[in-house]
Write an enzyme that holds these catalytic residues in place. Structure first.
Site, PDB file in Angstrom:
ATOM      1  N   PRO A   2       0.834  -1.256   0.045  1.00 36.67           N
ATOM      2  CG  PRO A   2      -0.646  -1.367   1.828  1.00 36.67           C
ATOM      3  CD  PRO A   2       0.675  -2.033   0.987  1.00 36.67           C
ATOM      4  CD  GLU A   3       3.218   3.088  -4.152  1.00 36.16           C
ATOM      5  OE1 GLU A   3       3.888   4.138  -4.074  1.00 36.16           O
ATOM      6  OE2 GLU A   3       3.589   2.252  -4.984  1.00 36.16           O
ATOM      7  NE  ARG A 124       5.409 -11.949   2.243  1.00 38.04           N
ATOM      8  CZ  ARG A 124       6.105 -11.230   1.330  1.00 38.04           C
ATOM      9  NH1 ARG A 124       5.734 -10.950   0.273  1.00 38.04           N
ATOM     10  NH2 ARG A 124       7.668 -11.441   1.665  1.00 38.04           N
ATOM     11  NE  ARG A 167      18.903  11.452  -0.669  1.00 36.52           N
ATOM     12  CZ  ARG A 167      19.570  11.828   0.625  1.00 36.52           C
ATOM     13  NH1 ARG A 167      20.499  12.823   0.884  1.00 36.52           N
ATOM     14  NH2 ARG A 167      18.808  11.497   1.674  1.00 36.52           N
TER      15      ARG A 167
END
Ligand SMILES: [Zn+2]
Length: 288
Positions: A2-3, A124, A167
């Site tokens: 799930p995002e 899981r 970054r």
């Protein structure tokens, strides 16, 4: 997994359904999914009223009237299902969202005093539900490190570009997926927004122009907002707060569309590995 848009779908559904209800009990099978002392559950959960359901990145928080909060991470296969006068389920898409509960995937069952139930299912067992004082939530390591919410009203395009500066030597896709730069951007939304902004995922952050960052900011917010509006990105059957199945995948323009035509120029979409993830681009619209 799930995002952010799926977790936001869970939040909105629960906010509408469980706020104001009083908890009567909490049952769990494995302490891994519910690592809370029985005394704490008795003292701060049993008898508590739900006052709000919040989200930060992909983490859900159910605030209780005892000034304690249930912090929930769905991880790979977590889902939340409410059963009462209404049926609601969202998160990992599988049949437990609509089937008889509890079932084999049920890790925690929260029962309210009106005999309605909230199930935390997690096949899981990577996810968890932790009870902690509400005031301590911002001190969790994750909360201190995670970047700003991309959809916050006061998160500007300038701040977005600024977040990426440290970054400079990273590829833009890897930086987008870095949760400390911006919160909650997963693989689908990285690919979709880079396609929208016509940026190749392997270009270095330091080489992107201000105009490209502005386009990426606009695209990222647009795809994530659309996904929330559609109830998440899953392409399997599940029901959200309105009983609709998540259908953002019907609107995806490159993600999992390899071999199909780019909706903008007609070139065949290709898939390759970038930033360790399956990556989808139009090789004409997105050049290195
Ligand atoms: Zn194209």
């Amino acid at each position: 997994m799930p995002e952010l848009p799926e977790v936001e779908t869970v939040r909105r559904g629960l906010q509408a359904l469980i706020v104001g209800r009083t908890l009567r009990s909490a049952e769990h099978d494995t302490p891994k999914s519910f690592p809370n002392a029985a005394e704490d559950v008795q003292a701060f959960l049993v008898g508590a009223k739900v006052v709000a359901v919040r989200r930060r990145a992909k983490v859900l928080m159910i605030d209780l009237s005892t000034s304690y909060t249930l912090v929930i991470h769905l991880k790979m296969t977590g889902q939340m299902v409410f059963r009462g006068e209404a049926v609601f389920g969202a998160g990992h898409p599988n049949d437990s969202l609509i089937g008889e509960l509890p079932d084999r995937s049920t890790r925690v069952t929260l029962t309210f005093t009106d005999d309605t139930h909230l199930y935390f299912n997690d096949q899981r067992k990577f996810g968890w539900m932790k009870l902690m004082p509400t005031l301590e939530v911002p001190n969790i390591d994750f909360m201190k490190k995670v970047g700003p919410e991309p959809l916050d009203a006061d998160f500007t395009a300038e701040e977005f570009a600024e977040r990426f500066k440290r970054r400079a030597k990273t590829s833009i896709k890897a930086a987008l997926l870095d949760q400390t730069v911006v919160a909650g951007v997963g693989n689908i939304y990285a690919d979709e927004s880079l396609w929208g902004a016509k940026i190749h995922p392997q270009r270095l952050v330091g080489a992107l122009t201000a105009k490209e960052f502005a386009a990426l900011y606009t695209e990222l917010r647009a795809v994530m907002n659309l996904a929330i509006e559609k109830g998440g990105s899953t392409d399997k059957n599940y029901v959200n707060a309105e009983g609709k199945r998540g259908s953002y995948m019907d609107f995806a323009r490159v993600f999992r569309r390899e071999g199909k035509a780019c909706p903008r120029c007609g070139t065949t979409i290709i898939k390759f590995k970038a930033a360790g993830r399956g990556t989808h681009i139009c090789p004409y619209c997105q050049v290195l």
